[in-house]
Design an enzyme around this catalytic site. Structure first.
Site, PDB file in Angstrom:
ATOM      1  N   LYS A   3      14.028 -10.914  -5.040  1.00 48.02           N
ATOM      2  CA  LYS A   3      13.873 -10.074  -3.841  1.00 48.02           C
ATOM      3  C   LYS A   3      12.492 -10.318  -3.243  1.00 48.02           C
ATOM      4  CE  LYS A   3      14.046  -5.234  -2.390  1.00 48.02           C
ATOM      5  NZ  LYS A   3      14.844  -4.012  -2.498  1.00 48.02           N
ATOM      6  N   LYS A  54      15.574  -2.871 -10.792  1.00 48.94           N
ATOM      7  CA  LYS A  54      14.548  -3.369  -9.864  1.00 48.94           C
ATOM      8  C   LYS A  54      13.154  -3.047 -10.381  1.00 48.94           C
ATOM      9  CE  LYS A  54      12.337  -1.490  -5.898  1.00 48.94           C
ATOM     10  NZ  LYS A  54      12.359  -0.855  -4.580  1.00 48.94           N
ATOM     11  N   GLU A  73       6.622  -8.664  -3.997  1.00 51.02           N
ATOM     12  CA  GLU A  73       6.428  -8.419  -2.555  1.00 51.02           C
ATOM     13  C   GLU A  73       5.026  -8.837  -2.124  1.00 51.02           C
ATOM     14  OE1 GLU A  73       7.288  -4.475  -1.033  1.00 51.02           O
ATOM     15  OE2 GLU A  73       6.495  -4.994   0.948  1.00 51.02           O
ATOM     16  N   ASP A 101      15.988   3.845  -3.633  1.00 42.85           N
ATOM     17  CA  ASP A 101      15.289   4.230  -4.858  1.00 42.85           C
ATOM     18  C   ASP A 101      13.899   4.780  -4.565  1.00 42.85           C
ATOM     19  OD1 ASP A 101      14.706   1.613  -3.917  1.00 42.85           O
ATOM     20  OD2 ASP A 101      13.658   1.192  -5.787  1.00 42.85           O
ATOM     21  N   TYR A 133       6.143   2.659  -2.408  1.00 42.60           N
ATOM     22  CA  TYR A 133       7.584   2.925  -2.420  1.00 42.60           C
ATOM     23  C   TYR A 133       7.925   3.999  -3.436  1.00 42.60           C
ATOM     24  CZ  TYR A 133      12.331   1.686  -1.212  1.00 42.60           C
ATOM     25  OH  TYR A 133      13.600   1.715  -0.697  1.00 42.60           O
ATOM     26  N   GLU A 191      11.111  -8.766  -7.929  1.00 38.75           N
ATOM     27  CA  GLU A 191      10.563  -8.494  -6.592  1.00 38.75           C
ATOM     28  C   GLU A 191       9.054  -8.680  -6.536  1.00 38.75           C
ATOM     29  OE1 GLU A 191      11.619  -4.648  -4.995  1.00 38.75           O
ATOM     30  OE2 GLU A 191      10.437  -4.950  -3.195  1.00 38.75           O
ATOM     31  N   SER A 201      18.369  -6.662   0.708  1.00 37.30           N
ATOM     32  CA  SER A 201      18.255  -5.489  -0.163  1.00 37.30           C
ATOM     33  C   SER A 201      17.281  -4.556   0.544  1.00 37.30           C
ATOM     34  CB  SER A 201      17.725  -5.907  -1.537  1.00 37.30           C
ATOM     35  OG  SER A 201      17.478  -4.760  -2.328  1.00 37.30           O
TER      36      SER A 201
END
Ligand code: 13P
Length: 355
Positions: A225, A141, A185, A28, A355, A183, A296
């Site tokens: 995630k 996501k 992170e 993605d 990202y 997620e 993932s």
């Protein structure tokens, strides 16, 4: 429709995504990020080249044996393969569930630390998610990012805002039938120790689940995630796989409710081989909780594949993708023999990665 109309479907989708021995392929990347990847192999960032690259991934024979879901960028969800078939139907033929990145990216978080951000995209999300569902997506996501800094970050404000954003997102997409991948992170940037990461990550994940509870998120219909619990990229003491695995499992056992069916790690800049070895190690140690520990990965599944493809070589690209998919499938069952599949040891860490 409301969340209650989708309860059993959400639980069933989440369980399928977290099937033992399978993981998620994260494809993605935003148009800007995929441009950097294509640029690294001398391929121009055009819609046709993105279609060719992702079409190659989604027609890799047998990929569905190792991959349960693929996270797409919006362009891909609505795109056709070169042969006229939709990308969604290509995935369907492999038995892979299509997912969609729904966040609109990171913005500076006013009032917090200099590098701190919030994740945007909540406006109109329930309606957008309904459109994605109609197009075939069944999960979503949202990537929130926190950073450990020498001046005490992440601040309480950043932790609270990002946890709340993740929970609002999770509840919103569940209203439209999409399983949220949650997620939070924690970037590898910094020189902090693995103990510091563990302490902060435990708190961050606890805050995420406090916010999920406040928003009535159906935890059985979600996946987490997280990043793995690793020392900062510039820490003078690096950890071995046994330490990373033990600290990651301890952190998760202290913070993730048992009702969450699966935990799928991001690779976050780890090399392809390290991402497989760490995951494998986690699946060989005795654990208190039953959630499936899978993957993932974006970079750690695509790095060698992108190089093998090089713009034209479909067979080499698919072969490299299948090798890493199989390696990580084995790692999610604790059966990966390090080095048994071709991989790269190249560090994929980029400071301040977007990202
Ligand atoms: P990496 O595995 O490259 O960190 O990407 C996974 C992902 O989807 C990040 O949001």
């Amino acid at each position: 429709m409301a969340l209650s109309d989708y309860t059993s479907e959400l639980i069933s989708t989440a369980n399928s995504l977290a099937s033992p021995g399978k993981g998620i392929l994260a494809v993605d990347e935003s148009t800007k990020t995929i441009g950097k990847r294509l640029g690294s192999i001398g391929v121009e960032n055009t819609e046709a080249n993105r279609q060719a690259y992702r079409g190659m991934l989604f027609t890799a024979p047998g990929l569905g044996e190792f991959i349960s879901g693929a996270i797409l960028f919006e362009e891909t969800l609505f795109q056709n393969h070169l042969d006229g078939d939709s990308m969604v139907s290509k995935l369907g033929r492999l038995g892979i569930i299509p997912g969609i990145k729904v966040d609109k990216g990171l913005r500076p978080l006013a009032g917090a630390g200099a590098v701190e951000t919030l994740c945007t995209g909540l406006d109109g999300l329930i309606e957008r998610a309904a459109d994605y569902y109609a197009q075939g997506a069944r999960f979503a996501k949202w990537r929130a990012v926190l950073q450990i800094t020498s001046d005490g970050g992440p601040t309480a404000l950043a932790v609270r805002e990002n946890a709340w954003g993740l929970a609002r997102y999770a509840r919103s997409v569940q209203e439209s039938g999409l399983v949220p991948i949650v997620e939070p992170e924690i970037l590898m940037d910094g020189n902090h120790s693995i103990e510091t990461t563990a302490c902060i990550q435990e708190h961050v994940i606890q805050e995420v689940y406090n916010a999920c509870q406040a928003n009535g998120v159906l935890l059985e219909g979600t996946l987490l995630k997280p990043s793995m619990t690793v020392p900062g990229a510039d820490c003078s003491t690096q950890s071995d796989p046994a330490q990373v695995a033990a600290m990651t499992v301890r952190t998760l056992e202290r913070s993730v409710p048992a009702s969450v069916p699966g935990i799928v790690f991001l690779s976050g800049g780890l090399s392809e081989e390290a991402a497989s070895v760490y995951l494998n190690q986690m699946n060989t140690i005795e654990r208190k909780a039953k959630w499936n520990l899978g993957f993932s990965y974006g970079r750690a599944l695509q790095h060698s594949c992108l190089k093998g493809w090089g713009g034209t070589n479909i067979e080499a690209g698919q072969k490299a993708l299948l090798a890493r998919a199989q390696a990580n499938s084995e790692a999610s069952l604790g059966r990966y023999v390090p080095g048994s599949q071709p991989s790269s040891d190249e560090q994929l860490f980029v400071s301040g990665y977007t990202y």
